[in-house]
Scaffold this active site. Structure first.
Site, PDB file in Angstrom:
ATOM      1  N   ASP A 186       0.797  -1.157   0.006  1.00 15.03           N
ATOM      2  CA  ASP A 186       0.094   0.179  -0.082  1.00 15.03           C
ATOM      3  C   ASP A 186       0.822   1.187   0.063  1.00 15.03           C
ATOM      4  OD1 ASP A 186       0.731  -0.276   2.522  1.00 15.03           O
ATOM      5  OD2 ASP A 186      -0.862   0.459   3.646  1.00 15.03           O
ATOM      6  N   ASP A 221       7.501   3.666   3.106  1.00 17.87           N
ATOM      7  CA  ASP A 221       8.381   2.537   3.617  1.00 17.87           C
ATOM      8  C   ASP A 221       8.122   1.415   2.317  1.00 17.87           C
ATOM      9  OD1 ASP A 221       5.663   2.592   4.902  1.00 17.87           O
ATOM     10  OD2 ASP A 221       6.688   0.814   6.266  1.00 17.87           O
ATOM     11  N   ASP A 222       6.803   1.240   2.099  1.00 20.98           N
ATOM     12  CA  ASP A 222       6.580   0.178   0.898  1.00 20.98           C
ATOM     13  C   ASP A 222       7.482   0.591  -0.263  1.00 20.98           C
ATOM     14  OD1 ASP A 222       3.536  -1.094   1.734  1.00 20.98           O
ATOM     15  OD2 ASP A 222       3.634   1.208   2.436  1.00 20.98           O
ATOM     16  N   ASN A 270      -2.576   2.585   3.618  1.00 21.20           N
ATOM     17  CA  ASN A 270      -1.986   3.946   3.721  1.00 21.20           C
ATOM     18  C   ASN A 270      -2.798   5.403   3.325  1.00 21.20           C
ATOM     19  OD1 ASN A 270       0.156   3.302   5.552  1.00 21.20           O
ATOM     20  ND2 ASN A 270       1.287   2.838   3.869  1.00 21.20           N
ATOM     21  N   THR A 305       2.659  -6.158   2.692  1.00 22.94           N
ATOM     22  CA  THR A 305       3.409  -4.949   3.657  1.00 22.94           C
ATOM     23  C   THR A 305       2.118  -3.793   3.941  1.00 22.94           C
ATOM     24  OG1 THR A 305       3.965  -3.838   1.830  1.00 22.94           O
ATOM     25  CG2 THR A 305       5.703  -5.237   2.766  1.00 22.94           C
ATOM     26  N   ASN A 343       0.935   0.860  17.012  1.00 21.05           N
ATOM     27  CA  ASN A 343       1.296   2.268  16.747  1.00 21.05           C
ATOM     28  C   ASN A 343      -0.199   2.989  16.327  1.00 21.05           C
ATOM     29  OD1 ASN A 343       0.660   1.267  14.365  1.00 21.05           O
ATOM     30  ND2 ASN A 343       2.506   1.548  13.257  1.00 21.05           N
ATOM     31  N   GLU A 394      -1.087  -2.588  15.747  1.00 25.08           N
ATOM     32  CA  GLU A 394      -0.343  -2.215  14.590  1.00 25.08           C
ATOM     33  C   GLU A 394      -1.323  -1.782  13.407  1.00 25.08           C
ATOM     34  OE1 GLU A 394       1.476  -2.235  10.880  1.00 25.08           O
ATOM     35  OE2 GLU A 394       0.225  -3.775  11.342  1.00 25.08           O
ATOM     36  N   PHE A 395      -1.082  -0.660  12.853  1.00 28.66           N
ATOM     37  CA  PHE A 395      -2.192  -0.293  11.500  1.00 28.66           C
ATOM     38  C   PHE A 395      -2.392  -1.407  10.486  1.00 28.66           C
ATOM     39  CE2 PHE A 395      -2.652   1.528   7.454  1.00 28.66           C
ATOM     40  CZ  PHE A 395      -3.743   2.441   7.669  1.00 28.66           C
ATOM     41  N   ASN A 396      -1.479  -2.011  10.150  1.00 29.05           N
ATOM     42  CA  ASN A 396      -1.900  -3.002   9.029  1.00 29.05           C
ATOM     43  C   ASN A 396      -2.912  -3.790   9.474  1.00 29.05           C
ATOM     44  OD1 ASN A 396       0.025  -1.754   7.230  1.00 29.05           O
ATOM     45  ND2 ASN A 396       1.376  -3.455   7.194  1.00 29.05           N
ATOM     46  N   HIS A 435       9.499   0.385   8.042  1.00 29.95           N
ATOM     47  CA  HIS A 435       8.965  -0.830   8.482  1.00 29.95           C
ATOM     48  C   HIS A 435       9.036  -2.005   7.222  1.00 29.95           C
ATOM     49  CE1 HIS A 435       6.758   1.175  11.462  1.00 29.95           C
ATOM     50  NE2 HIS A 435       6.552   2.092  10.879  1.00 29.95           N
ATOM     51  N   ASP A 436       8.546  -1.556   6.049  1.00 30.31           N
ATOM     52  CA  ASP A 436       8.341  -2.757   5.015  1.00 30.31           C
ATOM     53  C   ASP A 436       9.619  -3.374   4.571  1.00 30.31           C
ATOM     54  OD1 ASP A 436       5.643  -2.242   5.633  1.00 30.31           O
ATOM     55  OD2 ASP A 436       5.411  -0.786   4.261  1.00 30.31           O
TER      56      ASP A 436
HETATM   57  C1  PIR Z   1       3.005   3.497   9.129  1.00 28.99           C
HETATM   58  C2  PIR Z   1       2.043   2.756   8.506  1.00 28.99           C
HETATM   59  C3  PIR Z   1       0.906   3.274   8.993  1.00 28.99           C
HETATM   60  C4  PIR Z   1       0.789   4.013  10.062  1.00 28.99           C
HETATM   61  C5  PIR Z   1       1.836   4.554  10.525  1.00 28.99           C
HETATM   62  N1  PIR Z   1       1.363   5.442  11.628  1.00 28.99           N
HETATM   63  C6  PIR Z   1       2.966   4.351  10.006  1.00 28.99           C
HETATM   64  C7  PIR Z   1       2.259   1.605   7.157  1.00 28.99           C
HETATM   65  C8  PIR Z   1       3.528   1.248   6.886  1.00 28.99           C
HETATM   66  O1  PIR Z   1       3.480   1.263   5.573  1.00 28.99           O
HETATM   67  C9  PIR Z   1       3.781  -0.173   7.463  1.00 28.99           C
HETATM   68  O2  PIR Z   1       3.457  -1.021   6.269  1.00 28.99           O
HETATM   69  C10 PIR Z   1       2.762  -0.529   8.521  1.00 28.99           C
HETATM   70  N2  PIR Z   1       1.693   0.309   8.180  1.00 28.99           N
HETATM   71  C11 PIR Z   1       3.671   0.114   9.934  1.00 28.99           C
HETATM   72  O3  PIR Z   1       2.489   0.027  10.821  1.00 28.99           O
HETATM   73 CA    CA Z   2       2.882  -0.523   4.075  1.00 28.83          CA
END
Ligand code: PIR
Ligand code: CA
Length: 318
Positions: free
Chosen positions: A17, A21-22, A46, A132, A166, A172-174, A247-248
């Site tokens: 997405d 970082d993707d 995202n 990712t 996060n 975590e978001f994903n 991250h990714d």
């Molecule tokens: C990063 C992401 C989403 C929200 C925040 N605050 C930061 C995205 C990144 O692309 C990664 O895949 C994952 N989601 C980290 O949570």
């Molecule tokens: Ca991502």
């Protein structure tokens, strides 16, 4: 002395997405010689599907990765409403970077079908899925063609966390975007490696990293420099980080060399009914490490080797 023949590159499909970082994950997967990037699929996360798909095509064009199929996937999670991360990635999903207009056309197939076709067109144990973003496409592919569950080598995903969240204190978001899809992926029975925040919050793009990238002085290095700059600003303003966690590409780095990400076998479940904990990944780390468990969690990162891989990827495209 006999030396072992180098094993052939690992065939992967990246489901992303993009996202700052993707984009680095796409770069690492395209440039590293140990990876054979077979296809890219997109997922709303995202930003909306439309935006992240445009970003994926633009990034691949910039990288010169123009000879692989790219297909758009689901516009929304299985059950829950759309959630985007505009606070971090901006209105475009890739704010602060200059992208070329796409030089490649979208594959007419839906991402779910491209995932299934790619896995079924290769021998059992050949294709690794690297998601990712939210896991909607991967979950639907497993439901539409259950034979892929037996056939993929492993699923190495960025998402979740054992001790960190996060998007919420514990999620975590994903995973939070589509926790039902994550539950399907964790329960399917294929090998899953969860590269979560415990790992990726160590992958900080410090000023030293930015300087190593900047020295390469090429269109791709300037692009990565812009990414780090924009991602760094958002992470500083919104989350109070001194440097942004990239991250990714950690998931791609694990596929390149599993020694870069320390993992441990552990049962994994996703909280679907929590009052305050929806989307939390629950890793069972009690007792001795199980031997019969098909899920692993990332617990550590070899930070130096990780950045060496990323910088090397930029150098190869410079
Ligand atoms: C990063 C992401 C989403 C929200 C925040 N605050 C930061 C995205 C990144 O692309 C990664 O895949 C994952 N989601 C980290 O949570
Ligand atoms: Ca991502």
């Amino acid at each position: 002395m006999a030396t072992a023949a180098p094993s052939s590159p690992r065939k992967i499909l990246l489901d992303a997405d993009p996202g700052h970082d993707d984009a680095v994950a796409l770069l690492l997967a395209h440039a590293n010689p140990r990876i054979d990037l077979l296809a890219v699929t997109t997922i709303g996360g995202n930003q909306t599907l439309e935006k992240v798909t445009r970003n994926a095509l633009g990034v691949l064009t910039l990288l010169g990765a123009t000879d692989l199929p790219v297909a758009a996937g689901c516009t929304r999670p299985l059950v829950r409403p759309v959630r985007v991360a505009a606070d971090i990635h901006g209105e475009s999903g890739l704010d602060g970077v200059d992208l070329p207009s796409p030089g490649i056309a979208l594959d007419p197939r839906h991402a779910v079908d491209l995932i299934i076709d790619t896995v079924m067109a290769h021998a059992p144990g050949e294709v690794t899925l690297v998601p990712t973003g939210p896991l909607t496409n991967i979950a639907l592919a497993a439901r539409k063609e259950p034979a892929i569950v037996e056939r993929v080598r492993e699923v190495v995903l960025m998402g979740g966390g054992v001790h960190e969240g996060n998007a919420t204190p514990v999620a975590e978001f994903n995973i939070l975007c589509d926790p039902e899809a994550a539950a399907i992926v964790f329960d399917a029975g294929w090998d899953v490696v969860m590269v979560g925040l415990d790992v990726t919050h160590q992958a900080l793009a410090t000023p030293e990293v930015a300087a190593r990238v900047g020295e390469l002085d090429s269109p791709v290095s300037r692009f990565v420099g812009q990414l780090i700059e924009a991602f760094g600003r958002a992470y500083r303003d919104v989350q109070g980080f001194d440097a942004p966690p990239v991250h990714d590409p950690c998931a791609v780095a694990y596929v390149i060399d599993p020694a870069i990400v320390a993992t441990r076998r552990a049962g994994l479940t996703v909280e679907l009914a929590g009052g305050h904990t929806t989307g939390m990944t629950v890793a069972d780390l009690r007792g001795p490490e199980p031997t019969d468990c098909h899920t692993r969690v990332g617990v550590g990162l070899d930070v130096e080797r990780f950045w060496d891989l990323v910088v090397d990827a930029v150098r190869r495209l410079s």
